[in-house]
Design a protein around this motif. Structure first.
Motif, PDB file in Angstrom:
ATOM      1  N   ILE A   1      13.804  -2.646  -4.327  1.00 32.70           N
ATOM      2  CA  ILE A   1      13.532  -2.719  -2.892  1.00 32.70           C
ATOM      3  C   ILE A   1      12.864  -4.069  -2.645  1.00 32.70           C
TER       4      ILE A   1
ATOM      5  N   LYS B   1       0.842  -1.210   0.000  1.00 27.36           N
ATOM      6  CA  LYS B   1       0.000   0.000   0.000  1.00 27.36           C
ATOM      7  C   LYS B   1       0.873   1.254   0.000  1.00 27.36           C
ATOM      8  N   PHE B   2       2.072   1.140   0.576  1.00 25.23           N
ATOM      9  CA  PHE B   2       3.002   2.266   0.544  1.00 25.23           C
ATOM     10  C   PHE B   2       3.823   2.271  -0.752  1.00 25.23           C
ATOM     11  N   TYR B   3       4.546   1.177  -1.016  1.00 27.84           N
ATOM     12  CA  TYR B   3       5.509   1.186  -2.131  1.00 27.84           C
ATOM     13  C   TYR B   3       4.827   1.211  -3.505  1.00 27.84           C
TER      14      TYR B   3
ATOM     15  N   LEU C   1       5.546   2.601  -7.265  1.00 26.76           N
ATOM     16  CA  LEU C   1       6.623   1.741  -7.770  1.00 26.76           C
ATOM     17  C   LEU C   1       6.038   0.425  -8.296  1.00 26.76           C
TER      18      LEU C   1
ATOM     19  N   LEU D   1       0.999   4.047  -3.011  1.00 26.30           N
ATOM     20  CA  LEU D   1       1.281   5.440  -2.703  1.00 26.30           C
ATOM     21  C   LEU D   1       2.445   5.972  -3.550  1.00 26.30           C
ATOM     22  N   LEU D   2       3.599   5.292  -3.496  1.00 31.53           N
ATOM     23  CA  LEU D   2       4.761   5.790  -4.250  1.00 31.53           C
ATOM     24  C   LEU D   2       4.668   5.494  -5.744  1.00 31.53           C
TER      25      LEU D   2
END
Lengths: 136, 136
Positions: B53, B20-22, B28, B25-26
């Motif tokens: 990552i 949910k972040f990488y 990637l 949101l970001l």
């Protein structure tokens, strides 16, 4: 939006000592050293392919890196992702729920920078940077 | 000897949540997911320019990543530097004073791998890898 991993950062007690590992043992090239007076840090960048490893050595007690070292010891501190337009990236990421340590870009070792709160990054402190146009 | 930063690794409680972040949101791209049965880990790789990552989610209690999460919470776990010839690199680095977790290369998520002891790396766990020739 994100172009590449600009660098990863490592908190160290001593850049001179850390270079015995990164430069002398691993054979990586030191590409830049700097003294960030306002952040009370000495920094050194070593090259690792298309990205760099930043060594962070605090020069005062009143310093987030000093507190990191006291709490955890030396080790991986943050990662920095490069964008073309930092203000636009901050707007877009904020719209998706990101929160930043400071609301506006500020000048860092790698151009204009902003840090996403580690709570947003699931425990990882993520810096965004827009390189200086004169260096880019 | 060292060609590039192959990846950085992040210990996470849940790959689904970390994406949910990488990813969300970001923005990637997820380039690979795998289940490492022998190491009792689920892994996912997201692309960040010329490097990746790696998200590490333990699937058992008896696991160094589980112990890392218990001790420190989710966060940056290790970095991985790519070489052409891992056995030769281990010989050369050993001659310069490096010590390895295992004396011989073993098969990891990114080809043949070996970990330098974090004491040598000044608190940073550094993996070396030689990519699979079929993938390279």
């Amino acid at each position: 939006m994100i172009k590449r991993l600009n660098h990863i950062s490592v908190a160290v007690d001593s850049i001179d000592d850390a270079l015995k590992f990164y430069r002398d043992l691993l054979g990586l090239e030191v590409v830049e050293t700097a003294k960030l007076e306002d952040r009370q840090l000495n920094v050194a960048f070593v090259k690792a392919g298309d990205t760099e490893i930043e060594l962070l050595e605090p020069t005062s007690q009143d310093n987030t890196v000093t507190r990191f070292l006291e709490r955890r010891g030396p080790g991986l501190h943050h990662i920095c992702l490069e964008v073309d337009d930092l203000a636009a990236a901050m707007d877009e990421l904020s719209a998706r729920g990101a929160e930043f340590v400071d609301p506006e870009p500020r000048l860092g070792a790698v151009g204009q920078v902003a840090f996403i709160l580690p709570e947003v990054g699931r425990g990882v402190l993520v810096e965004l940077n827009q390189p200086d146009t004169k260096k880019a």
